[in-house]
Write a protein that holds these residues in place. Structure first.
Motif, PDB file in Angstrom:
ATOM      1  N   PRO A 148       0.818  -1.226   0.000  1.00 36.50           N
ATOM      2  CA  PRO A 148       0.000   0.000   0.000  1.00 36.50           C
ATOM      3  C   PRO A 148       0.847   1.270   0.000  1.00 36.50           C
ATOM      4  O   PRO A 148       0.447   2.293  -0.577  1.00 36.50           O
ATOM      5  CB  PRO A 148      -0.826  -0.120   1.286  1.00 36.50           C
ATOM      6  N   MET A 149       2.035   1.227   0.614  1.00 35.74           N
ATOM      7  CA  MET A 149       2.882   2.417   0.650  1.00 35.74           C
ATOM      8  C   MET A 149       3.379   2.776  -0.751  1.00 35.74           C
ATOM      9  O   MET A 149       3.508   3.958  -1.100  1.00 35.74           O
ATOM     10  CB  MET A 149       4.072   2.185   1.580  1.00 35.74           C
ATOM     11  N   SER A 150       3.642   1.759  -1.558  1.00 37.36           N
ATOM     12  CA  SER A 150       4.146   2.004  -2.918  1.00 37.36           C
ATOM     13  C   SER A 150       3.103   2.666  -3.812  1.00 37.36           C
ATOM     14  O   SER A 150       3.441   3.191  -4.877  1.00 37.36           O
ATOM     15  CB  SER A 150       4.611   0.690  -3.546  1.00 37.36           C
ATOM     16  N   ARG A 151       1.847   2.647  -3.387  1.00 37.54           N
ATOM     17  CA  ARG A 151       0.768   3.221  -4.186  1.00 37.54           C
ATOM     18  C   ARG A 151       0.381   4.628  -3.733  1.00 37.54           C
ATOM     19  O   ARG A 151      -0.517   5.243  -4.322  1.00 37.54           O
ATOM     20  CB  ARG A 151      -0.472   2.321  -4.096  1.00 37.54           C
ATOM     21  N   VAL A 152       1.007   5.151  -2.714  1.00 38.83           N
ATOM     22  CA  VAL A 152       0.641   6.473  -2.181  1.00 38.83           C
ATOM     23  C   VAL A 152       1.027   7.575  -3.168  1.00 38.83           C
ATOM     24  O   VAL A 152       2.190   7.664  -3.591  1.00 38.83           O
ATOM     25  CB  VAL A 152       1.317   6.714  -0.817  1.00 38.83           C
ATOM     26  N   ALA A 153       0.082   8.403  -3.524  1.00 38.74           N
ATOM     27  CA  ALA A 153       0.329   9.491  -4.482  1.00 38.74           C
ATOM     28  C   ALA A 153       1.287  10.526  -3.906  1.00 38.74           C
ATOM     29  O   ALA A 153       1.174  10.912  -2.741  1.00 38.74           O
ATOM     30  CB  ALA A 153      -0.998  10.161  -4.848  1.00 38.74           C
ATOM     31  N   GLY A 154       2.233  10.960  -4.730  1.00 37.12           N
ATOM     32  CA  GLY A 154       3.162  12.011  -4.329  1.00 37.12           C
ATOM     33  C   GLY A 154       4.306  11.558  -3.454  1.00 37.12           C
ATOM     34  O   GLY A 154       5.110  12.383  -3.013  1.00 37.12           O
ATOM     35  N   LEU A 155       4.416  10.251  -3.191  1.00 40.53           N
ATOM     36  CA  LEU A 155       5.473   9.731  -2.330  1.00 40.53           C
ATOM     37  C   LEU A 155       6.663   9.297  -3.193  1.00 40.53           C
ATOM     38  O   LEU A 155       6.558   8.391  -4.015  1.00 40.53           O
ATOM     39  CB  LEU A 155       4.954   8.548  -1.518  1.00 40.53           C
ATOM     40  N   GLN A 156       7.812   9.946  -3.003  1.00 42.84           N
ATOM     41  CA  GLN A 156       9.003   9.662  -3.788  1.00 42.84           C
ATOM     42  C   GLN A 156       9.843   8.520  -3.210  1.00 42.84           C
ATOM     43  O   GLN A 156      10.460   7.750  -3.950  1.00 42.84           O
ATOM     44  CB  GLN A 156       9.891  10.912  -3.858  1.00 42.84           C
ATOM     45  N   PHE A 157       9.869   8.423  -1.884  1.00 44.57           N
ATOM     46  CA  PHE A 157      10.815   7.535  -1.211  1.00 44.57           C
ATOM     47  C   PHE A 157      10.295   7.295   0.194  1.00 44.57           C
ATOM     48  O   PHE A 157       9.722   8.193   0.806  1.00 44.57           O
ATOM     49  CB  PHE A 157      12.188   8.226  -1.159  1.00 44.57           C
ATOM     50  N   TYR A 158      10.449   6.091   0.696  1.00 41.81           N
ATOM     51  CA  TYR A 158      10.032   5.831   2.071  1.00 41.81           C
ATOM     52  C   TYR A 158      10.878   4.719   2.675  1.00 41.81           C
ATOM     53  O   TYR A 158      11.461   3.893   1.964  1.00 41.81           O
ATOM     54  CB  TYR A 158       8.548   5.445   2.132  1.00 41.81           C
ATOM     55  N   LYS A 159      10.921   4.681   3.991  1.00 41.12           N
ATOM     56  CA  LYS A 159      11.581   3.617   4.719  1.00 41.12           C
ATOM     57  C   LYS A 159      10.756   3.273   5.957  1.00 41.12           C
ATOM     58  O   LYS A 159      10.396   4.158   6.745  1.00 41.12           O
ATOM     59  CB  LYS A 159      13.002   4.020   5.154  1.00 41.12           C
ATOM     60  N   LEU A 160      10.438   1.999   6.096  1.00 46.54           N
ATOM     61  CA  LEU A 160       9.786   1.480   7.298  1.00 46.54           C
ATOM     62  C   LEU A 160      10.892   1.027   8.239  1.00 46.54           C
ATOM     63  O   LEU A 160      11.729   0.203   7.862  1.00 46.54           O
ATOM     64  CB  LEU A 160       8.879   0.304   6.941  1.00 46.54           C
ATOM     65  N   MET A 161      10.890   1.533   9.454  1.00 45.35           N
ATOM     66  CA  MET A 161      12.014   1.262  10.345  1.00 45.35           C
ATOM     67  C   MET A 161      11.570   0.893  11.755  1.00 45.35           C
ATOM     68  O   MET A 161      10.596   1.441  12.272  1.00 45.35           O
ATOM     69  CB  MET A 161      12.952   2.478  10.395  1.00 45.35           C
ATOM     70  N   GLY A 162      12.325  -0.002  12.344  1.00 45.00           N
ATOM     71  CA  GLY A 162      12.175  -0.289  13.756  1.00 45.00           C
ATOM     72  C   GLY A 162      13.100   0.623  14.540  1.00 45.00           C
ATOM     73  O   GLY A 162      13.677   1.570  13.993  1.00 45.00           O
ATOM     74  N   SER A 163      13.248   0.355  15.817  1.00 40.82           N
ATOM     75  CA  SER A 163      14.125   1.198  16.631  1.00 40.82           C
ATOM     76  C   SER A 163      14.912   0.348  17.619  1.00 40.82           C
ATOM     77  O   SER A 163      14.578  -0.805  17.879  1.00 40.82           O
ATOM     78  CB  SER A 163      13.316   2.256  17.392  1.00 40.82           C
ATOM     79  N   GLY A 164      15.976   0.954  18.145  1.00 42.84           N
ATOM     80  CA  GLY A 164      16.801   0.279  19.131  1.00 42.84           C
ATOM     81  C   GLY A 164      16.469   0.759  20.531  1.00 42.84           C
ATOM     82  O   GLY A 164      15.818   1.792  20.716  1.00 42.84           O
ATOM     83  N   LYS A 165      16.912   0.005  21.501  1.00 42.22           N
ATOM     84  CA  LYS A 165      16.682   0.385  22.891  1.00 42.22           C
ATOM     85  C   LYS A 165      17.433   1.664  23.229  1.00 42.22           C
ATOM     86  O   LYS A 165      18.321   2.103  22.496  1.00 42.22           O
ATOM     87  CB  LYS A 165      17.112  -0.761  23.817  1.00 42.22           C
ATOM     88  N   GLU A 166      17.080   2.261  24.347  1.00 40.83           N
ATOM     89  CA  GLU A 166      17.702   3.518  24.766  1.00 40.83           C
ATOM     90  C   GLU A 166      19.219   3.358  24.874  1.00 40.83           C
ATOM     91  O   GLU A 166      19.727   2.291  25.206  1.00 40.83           O
ATOM     92  CB  GLU A 166      17.134   3.981  26.105  1.00 40.83           C
ATOM     93  N   GLY A 167      19.924   4.469  24.595  1.00 36.76           N
ATOM     94  CA  GLY A 167      21.375   4.425  24.657  1.00 36.76           C
ATOM     95  C   GLY A 167      22.001   3.825  23.424  1.00 36.76           C
ATOM     96  O   GLY A 167      23.146   3.382  23.448  1.00 36.76           O
ATOM     97  N   PHE A 168      21.252   3.795  22.311  1.00 33.93           N
ATOM     98  CA  PHE A 168      21.730   3.233  21.048  1.00 33.93           C
ATOM     99  C   PHE A 168      22.166   1.790  21.199  1.00 33.93           C
ATOM    100  O   PHE A 168      23.149   1.347  20.631  1.00 33.93           O
ATOM    101  CB  PHE A 168      22.851   4.100  20.466  1.00 33.93           C
ATOM    102  N   ASP A 169      21.385   1.060  21.987  1.00 36.96           N
ATOM    103  CA  ASP A 169      21.551  -0.379  22.120  1.00 36.96           C
ATOM    104  C   ASP A 169      21.161  -1.019  20.787  1.00 36.96           C
ATOM    105  O   ASP A 169      20.139  -0.678  20.203  1.00 36.96           O
ATOM    106  CB  ASP A 169      20.625  -0.882  23.234  1.00 36.96           C
ATOM    107  N   PRO A 170      21.954  -1.964  20.257  1.00 39.67           N
ATOM    108  CA  PRO A 170      21.640  -2.564  18.958  1.00 39.67           C
ATOM    109  C   PRO A 170      20.411  -3.451  18.962  1.00 39.67           C
ATOM    110  O   PRO A 170      19.852  -3.746  17.903  1.00 39.67           O
ATOM    111  CB  PRO A 170      22.899  -3.371  18.625  1.00 39.67           C
ATOM    112  N   PHE A 171      19.961  -3.888  20.134  1.00 42.28           N
ATOM    113  CA  PHE A 171      18.819  -4.786  20.193  1.00 42.28           C
ATOM    114  C   PHE A 171      17.509  -4.000  20.096  1.00 42.28           C
ATOM    115  O   PHE A 171      17.394  -2.880  20.570  1.00 42.28           O
ATOM    116  CB  PHE A 171      18.868  -5.618  21.475  1.00 42.28           C
ATOM    117  N   PRO A 172      16.489  -4.588  19.443  1.00 46.51           N
ATOM    118  CA  PRO A 172      15.270  -3.855  19.108  1.00 46.51           C
ATOM    119  C   PRO A 172      14.457  -3.395  20.307  1.00 46.51           C
ATOM    120  O   PRO A 172      14.371  -4.063  21.324  1.00 46.51           O
ATOM    121  CB  PRO A 172      14.469  -4.874  18.276  1.00 46.51           C
ATOM    122  N   ASP A 173      13.838  -2.235  20.130  1.00 46.18           N
ATOM    123  CA  ASP A 173      12.801  -1.743  21.022  1.00 46.18           C
ATOM    124  C   ASP A 173      11.488  -2.050  20.309  1.00 46.18           C
ATOM    125  O   ASP A 173      11.096  -1.351  19.374  1.00 46.18           O
ATOM    126  CB  ASP A 173      12.972  -0.237  21.238  1.00 46.18           C
TER     127      ASP A 173
END
Length: 236
Positions: free
Chosen positions: A31-56
């Motif tokens: 569905p994101m690829s079909r959004v009008a006017g959208l040039q570029f996108y990234k779906l992203m997760g996040s890391g724990k506080e303190g730039f911990d590499p493990f996911p939040d």
């Protein structure tokens, strides 16, 4: 027409909602690829506080680059996709931003176009750095991260920061929001830890691909951690 960038953070509570958010890292692409006017996108997760590499698992981010502000407004105002995200999340915060500097590549290209008009009375600066780390450098890189980020602790010019990324461990990005240019420059050039991190990057060449970009945030919608992070830019 003038390109703008939006970055949206979503917070999720409860196992079912977190599972839904994780699933959308895959299922939202069509569905994101079909959004009008959208040039570029990234779906992203996040890391724990303190730039911990493990996911939040409670926080996800959506980066989008638009043809113009009208396209972004149409998406956030009436898209069924964003409605689903908001229904499942407990908190949502969107920043509208204009790029004024970008160097490097993201997925093989630099997607950011420099804005022609900036507000000289607006002091706020947002920074997004992104990199794909070489597999042979993963251990050295993540071992050094706590040292390189130490000077962020208690930094009075820093409004908010979060580690985000497309793939845990190997494809990482950082977002930081600053009160003004002086605060950012103090961290970038006066911090011994940050300067040493730059030297390490040049010497060890631990990135396969990297991009450094700066933005002027000019509109803030929603709250984060229960607060309006940029009251001066928040719609009343």
């Amino acid at each position: 027409m003038s390109q703008i960038t939006t970055l949206t953070f979503f917070r999720y509570h409860g196992f079912r909602e977190k599972l839904w958010a994780f699933g959308m890292m895959q299922f939202a692409h069509r569905p994101m690829s079909r959004v009008a006017g959208l040039q570029f996108y990234k779906l992203m997760g996040s890391g724990k506080e303190g730039f911990d590499p493990f996911p939040d698992w409670s926080v996800y981010a959506l980066l989008q680059i638009w043809d113009d502000e009208a396209s972004a407004n149409q998406f956030f105002g009436s898209s069924e996709l964003i409605k689903k995200y908001k229904q499942h999340s407990s908190e949502c915060w969107t920043l509208y931003m204009k790029n004024f500097a970008a160097k490097g590549e993201w997925s093989g290209k630099n997607p950011f176009e420099k804005a022609h008009t900036l507000d000289k009375e607006n002091p706020f600066i947002a920074v997004i750095t992104r990199a794909t780390i070489k597999k042979g450098m993963l251990y050295k890189f993540w071992k050094y991260v706590p040292t390189s980020q130490a000077s962020l602790q208690g930094n009075r010019g820093l409004i908010y920061t979060k580690g985000i990324g497309e793939v845990p461990i190997t494809q990482m990005a950082t977002f930081s929001l600053w009160k003004d240019k002086e605060s950012l420059m103090e961290f970038a050039y006066a911090s011994k830890e940050h300067q040493h991190a730059i030297q390490q990057t040049r010497q060890l060449q631990w990135y396969k691909e990297e991009l450094f970009s700066r933005f002027q945030p000019y509109r803030s919608i929603g709250t984060w951690n229960g607060l309006q992070q940029l009251p001066a830019l928040t719609e009343k």
